[in-house]
Scaffold this active site. Structure first.
Site, PDB file in Angstrom:
ATOM      1  CG  HIS A   1     -35.086 -65.116 -40.646  1.00  0.00           C
ATOM      2  ND1 HIS A   1     -35.341 -63.789 -40.955  1.00  0.00           N
ATOM      3  CD2 HIS A   1     -35.572 -65.304 -39.382  1.00  0.00           C
ATOM      4  CE1 HIS A   1     -35.936 -63.203 -39.936  1.00  0.00           C
ATOM      5  NE2 HIS A   1     -36.100 -64.096 -38.975  1.00  0.00           N
TER       6      HIS A   1
ATOM      7  CG  HIS B   1     -37.597 -66.860 -36.770  1.00  0.00           C
ATOM      8  ND1 HIS B   1     -36.724 -66.013 -36.113  1.00  0.00           N
ATOM      9  CD2 HIS B   1     -37.199 -68.121 -36.435  1.00  0.00           C
ATOM     10  CE1 HIS B   1     -35.859 -66.726 -35.409  1.00  0.00           C
ATOM     11  NE2 HIS B   1     -36.125 -67.995 -35.594  1.00  0.00           N
TER      12      HIS B   1
ATOM     13  CG  ASP C   1     -41.623 -62.741 -36.835  1.00  0.00           C
ATOM     14  OD1 ASP C   1     -40.902 -63.728 -37.060  1.00  0.00           O
ATOM     15  OD2 ASP C   1     -41.175 -61.676 -36.357  1.00  0.00           O
ATOM     16  CG  HIS C   2     -39.338 -62.555 -40.681  1.00  0.00           C
ATOM     17  ND1 HIS C   2     -38.659 -61.421 -41.059  1.00  0.00           N
ATOM     18  CD2 HIS C   2     -39.315 -62.552 -39.324  1.00  0.00           C
ATOM     19  CE1 HIS C   2     -38.233 -60.771 -39.982  1.00  0.00           C
ATOM     20  NE2 HIS C   2     -38.626 -61.441 -38.922  1.00  0.00           N
TER      21      HIS C   2
ATOM     22  CG  HIS D   1     -32.300 -63.768 -35.944  1.00  0.00           C
ATOM     23  ND1 HIS D   1     -32.672 -63.391 -34.676  1.00  0.00           N
ATOM     24  CD2 HIS D   1     -33.464 -64.011 -36.623  1.00  0.00           C
ATOM     25  CE1 HIS D   1     -33.992 -63.407 -34.576  1.00  0.00           C
ATOM     26  NE2 HIS D   1     -34.497 -63.793 -35.743  1.00  0.00           N
TER      27      HIS D   1
ATOM     28  CG  ASP E   1     -35.817 -60.489 -37.290  1.00  0.00           C
ATOM     29  OD1 ASP E   1     -36.277 -59.457 -37.810  1.00  0.00           O
ATOM     30  OD2 ASP E   1     -36.529 -61.365 -36.761  1.00  0.00           O
TER      31      ASP E   1
ATOM     32  CG  HIS F   1     -38.928 -56.953 -35.692  1.00  0.00           C
ATOM     33  ND1 HIS F   1     -40.142 -57.442 -35.280  1.00  0.00           N
ATOM     34  CD2 HIS F   1     -38.267 -58.004 -36.244  1.00  0.00           C
ATOM     35  CE1 HIS F   1     -40.216 -58.733 -35.559  1.00  0.00           C
ATOM     36  NE2 HIS F   1     -39.084 -59.095 -36.144  1.00  0.00           N
TER      37      HIS F   1
END
Length: 257
Positions: free
Chosen positions: A53, A55, A57-58, A111, A131, A169
């Site tokens: 996805h 975001h 941090d990915h 999410h 996530d 995570h």
């Protein structure tokens, strides 16, 4: 023989690297440098990047990895991820003959609306779910609806019980803390907490976990369980015992826990 290695990034992210002795694919690289360092230490050739996805941090490390090695980037149809070269949809298969590995795409909105997961049955059952599903928890609902997240989790729960859950995570201990409040008489959950605490005390990742364990300990997969229903109703006064209503209330409870 394949290795699935967690490269730690930021405060609690895991970037998954699947490799043999020669080739590697990387899943959800939020940062490039720690991945490059790992690839160099193992003398691995990067052959692909997979995204679940959009975001940051990915995805934040994609550009740096492409500068290191120009490879295909697989991910969801999303205007938010410009680096994707191969957009994939539900039930698409992504094959890597170099690793004798084929991953099947599962769409799991909730999410985010563009969230997907990757599942492989061989050489063993493994799920890379970003996530969406965590050890003893699930992702926050940022773009989708509670119903979408609930349906996504229900679809993932249909996979074989021995499926290894590679989430992105290290949230396990905080998730267990909440689950123990919701489900205080669960002996399996209590044992899981002891194991997870021992792992973290030794700086060992608590993931992957097995789906079968999640079905016994994760309250978000057990919204039809009488104890979970009673606990949620007691906490929030929710009168509707149907699983979606329980899930929605449970996710809101966790948001403010």
């Amino acid at each position: 023989m394949l290795t699935v290695h967690p490269v730690a990034a930021f405060k609690d992210n895991y970037i998954w690297v699947i490799h043999d002795r020669n080739a590697a694919i990387v899943i959800d690289p939020g940062a490039a440098l720690p991945v490059i360092e790992y690839l160099r230490s193992k003398q691995l050739q990067l052959i692909a990047i997979l995204i679940t996805h959009h975001h940051h941090d990915h995805t934040g490390g994609v550009t740096g990895l492409l500068q290191f090695s120009g490879v295909p980037v697989y991910g969801p149809h999303s205007k938010n991820i410009s680096a994707i070269t191969h957009s994939v949809l539900k039930k698409d298969e992504v094959a890597f003959p170099e690793l004798s590995l084929t991953l099947t795409v599962i769409e799991v909105p909730g999410h985010t609306l563009d969230h997907i997961a990757y599942y492989a049955h061989q050489p063993f059952d493994m799920l890379f779910c970003g996530d969406t599903l965590f050890a003893c928890g699930c992702g926050r609902i940022f773009e989708g609806t509670a119903e979408q997240m609930y349906r996504s989790l229900q679809e993932l729960s249909q996979l074989p019980d021995d499926t290894l859950i590679y989430c992105a995570h290290e949230y396990t201990l905080s998730n267990i803390k909440f689950a123990r409040v919701v489900d205080p008489e669960n002996d399996t959950l209590e044992a899981f907490e002891i194991t997870a605490q021992n792992q973290r005390d030794q700086n060992i990742p608590t993931v992957p976990t097995k789906l079968g364990n999640e079905k016994s300990t994760n309250p978000f997969l057990r919204c039809e369980n009488r104890e979970i229903i009673a606990s949620v109703q007691s906490h929030c006064g929710c009168l509707q015992p149907d699983p979606l209503s329980i899930f929605t209330a449970l996710r809101n409870w966790k948001n403010n826990f």
